[in-house]
Design an enzyme around this catalytic site. Structure first.
Site, short mmCIF file in Angstrom:
data_model
loop_
_atom_site.label_atom_id
_atom_site.label_comp_id
_atom_site.label_asym_id
_atom_site.label_seq_id
_atom_site.Cartn_x
_atom_site.Cartn_y
_atom_site.Cartn_z
N CYS A 188 0.44 -1.77 0.41
CA CYS A 188 -0.08 0.15 0.07
C CYS A 188 1.09 1.12 -0.22
O CYS A 188 1.50 2.11 1.17
CB CYS A 188 -0.94 0.13 1.16
SG CYS A 188 -1.39 1.32 1.48
N CYS A 238 -0.14 4.63 2.26
CA CYS A 238 -0.27 4.10 3.52
C CYS A 238 1.19 4.36 3.76
O CYS A 238 1.00 4.44 5.09
CB CYS A 238 -0.54 2.12 4.07
SG CYS A 238 -2.32 1.55 2.97
N ASP A 239 1.95 3.73 3.38
CA ASP A 239 3.89 3.87 3.78
C ASP A 239 4.84 4.42 2.86
O ASP A 239 5.76 4.45 3.19
CB ASP A 239 3.62 2.20 4.12
CG ASP A 239 3.17 1.31 4.60
OD1 ASP A 239 2.41 1.75 5.98
OD2 ASP A 239 3.01 0.17 4.25
#
Ligand code: NDP
Length: 322
Positions: free
Chosen positions: A141, A144-145
């Site tokens: 992701c 997300c990261d």
């Protein structure tokens, strides 16, 4: 082991666009829906940035905000949204039968009707080095990261729309993005390809796959292999993003619901009916073709209408002995 049993009318499993749209319709039809959110409340859209293609948002909307708003809309009509994961099911074969679902291996729910909207999860390459470094620089992701790799060099695997979208997202944050595409062309839409081709800090490597992720505790590099020549090349990266598609989250229904060979639930043409009476499937758990938020929402609506008609039909029929 089950500790408590609760009888409800309508159980919705999953909290993406399909689940919440089913909940909005079910609550308004007085089907008293209970939504169990699953491990990722809000579903896949909580891991995306801008959603530009959902009708009604002329300026686009960010995925997490959209999911919070969908939850609030479902709750406004009385939906009971609970954090929890369906861990086992026993689906009835009888029209009017009661379906049993275990939540978090502890609580048992008995439901007259079930709407499955469990979605799909990211696939991994399943290389030992990749698995070892998950959470240590390997991620599925980017949204997300990606932040953790600000100003650094990263790589992304995949040639679909997800990979292209995530590559352009990463290109805004990172110094350089190397994109590994296993064929000599990308599967992504022309518009997405255009976007990645126009970003100077994205290097696309065709016919290229991951041979090994380098590093012990954290990602320190990537050994790539050209699948035409066999030639290997190491590049220094600190983050590796996997964007190679998804698997439907339907494992708990295996053996009870009809599925295709890849685990997508099979529904009757033109409806959300599964092979079990009173069990309906919506969203990515049953759709490997369109997989869009708006189509998931559409099938969530269909599932609630199908559930409503099913419950109305059994109310007028003779009750089944339990
Ligand atoms: P896709 O299945 O479309 O693409 C997966 C990509 O990963 C393909 O390029 C595939 O290669 C590659 N791949 C698969 N397995 C491996 C492997 N083991 N090693 C290397 N590469 C591999 O998945 P997406 O998640 O990209 O998209 C899913 C759906 O969602 C699509 O319908 C897409 O259009 C849609 N989508 C739409 C977006 C938008 O409109 N904004 C954004 C994101 C997704 P190959 O081509 O060789 O099979």
């Amino acid at each position: 082991m089950s500790e408590q049993i609760e009888r409800i009318k309508t159980l919705i499993i999953g909290s993406g666009p399909a689940g919440y749209t089913a909940a909005i319709y079910a609550a308004r039809a007085d089907l008293k829906p209970v939504v169990y959110t699953g491990m990722e409340p809000g579903g896949q859209l909580t891991t995306t940035t801008e959603v530009d293609n959902f009708p009604g948002y002329p300026e686009g909307i960010d995925g997490p905000t959209m999911m919070v708003q969908l939850q609030q809309q479902a709750e406004r009509f009385g939906t009971d949204v609970r954090i929890g994961m369906a861990t086992a099911v026993a689906l009835s074969d009888e029209v009017g039968g009661i379906h049993r679902v275990t939540i978090d291996n502890a609580k048992e729910i008995e439901a007259e009707t079930i709407i499955i909207s469990t979605g799909a999860s990211a696939k991994y390459l399943n290389l030992p080095s990749e698995q070892r470094l998950r959470g240590g620089g390997v991620s599925a992701c980017a949204v997300c990261d990606g932040f953790f790799y600000k100003g650094q060099e990263v790589a992304i695997v995949g040639g679909g729309d997800t990979a292209a979208e995530e590559a352009s997202y990463l290109a805004n944050i990172c110094k350089k993005v190397t994109m590994l595409v296993r064929k000599d062309h990308m599967r992504a839409s022309k518009a997405m390809q255009h976007r990645v081709n126009n970003l100077d800090n994205i290097e696309i490597r065709y016919n290229t796959e991951v041979d090994e992720v380098l590093g012990e505790q954290v990602v320190e590099g990537l050994r790539m292999v050209n699948n035409q020549t066999g030639e290997k090349e190491d590049i220094p990266i600190t983050g590796l993003f996997i964007a190679i598609g998804h698997t439907p989250n339907t494992g708990i229904f295996k053996g009870q619901l009809d599925m295709d060979e890849t685990g997508y639930i099979i529904t009757e043409s033109g409806s959300t009916k599964t092979n079990k009476p009173g069990v309906f499937a919506s969203g990515d758990a049953q759709d490997k073709i369109y997989r869009q938020a708006v189509t998931a929402a559409g099938t969530g609506c269909m599932a609630a209408l199908d559930a409503e008609r099913y419950l109305a039909s059994i109310e007028t029929a003779t009750p089944v002995a339990q």
